[in-house]
Design a protein around this motif. Structure first.
Motif, PDB file in Angstrom:
ATOM      1  N   ARG A 105      22.369   7.260  55.051  1.00  0.00           N
ATOM      2  CA  ARG A 105      22.221   5.952  54.360  1.00  0.00           C
ATOM      3  C   ARG A 105      22.351   5.790  53.150  1.00  0.00           C
ATOM      4  O   ARG A 105      23.011   4.843  52.688  1.00  0.00           O
ATOM      5  N   SER A 133      18.269  14.048  57.887  1.00  0.00           N
ATOM      6  CA  SER A 133      19.918  13.739  57.571  1.00  0.00           C
ATOM      7  C   SER A 133      20.163  12.419  57.691  1.00  0.00           C
ATOM      8  O   SER A 133      21.089  11.996  57.086  1.00  0.00           O
ATOM      9  N   ARG A 134      19.431  11.507  58.823  1.00  0.00           N
ATOM     10  CA  ARG A 134      19.838  10.114  58.830  1.00  0.00           C
ATOM     11  C   ARG A 134      19.476   9.313  57.628  1.00  0.00           C
ATOM     12  O   ARG A 134      20.276   8.521  57.293  1.00  0.00           O
TER      13      ARG A 134
END
Length: 125
Positions: free
Chosen positions: A78, A73-74
Motif C-alpha cells: 500500500r 507485506s500487504r
C-alpha cells in the motif's frame, strides 16, 4: 525484545503442523478414493478439509508468523507509489526499442565475426 517473542516453535506447534499436513493428505486421498461420487461434492469436501488444515496450521507459531508476514507485506504494498499508465507505456516502449537495437547490433557483430571466420578458414568462396 522479550524472551517470549524470540522463542522458537514448540513441540505442540510441530504436532499442529503434522496434523494440518495429515488433514490435507487425507483430503487428497479421499478426493481420489471417492472418484465414483460427484465431482462437485468431492471438490467441496477437499476445499473444506484444506481450509481446516490451513486453520490448524495458522494456530501454530510458524503459521502466525506467516500470517503476520502477509499482513506486513500487504501494508508495504500500500505504501508503494505505482507508476501511471503513461509512465508504464513509455518505459515499456523504451525497453522494446533498446532490445531491438541491441538485437540488431549483436546480429551485425555476429555477421562480421562469421565473415572473418570464413575468411580465415577459407570457406565460403
Amino acid at each position: 525484545m522479550n524472551a517470549k517473542a524470540e522463542a522458537g516453535a514448540t513441540g505442540l506447534d510441530t504436532v499442529k503442523l503434522v496434523a494440518a499436513a495429515s488433514v490435507l493428505v487425507v483430503g487428497l486421498w479421499g478426493f481420489y478414493f471417492f472418484a465414483s461420487y460427484s465431482l462437485l461434492l468431492r471438490v467441496i469436501a477437499l476445499l473444506a478439509l484444506s481450509g481446516g488444515a490451513v486453520a490448524i496450521a495458522l494456530t501454530s507459531l510458524p503459521g502466525r508468523q506467516l500470517w503476520r508476514f502477509g499482513v506486513d507485506s500487504r501494508m508495504e504494498v500500500r505504501k508503494v507509489v505505482w507508476p501511471t499508465r503513461q509512465e508504464t507505456v513509455q518505459t515499456t516502449l523504451i525497453v522494446i526499442v533498446m532490445v531491438l537495437i541491441l538485437g540488431i547490433l549483436l546480429w551485425l557483430f555476429d555477421m562480421v565475426l562469421m565473415s572473418i571466420l570464413r575468411f580465415l578458414t577459407g570457406q565460403g568462396g
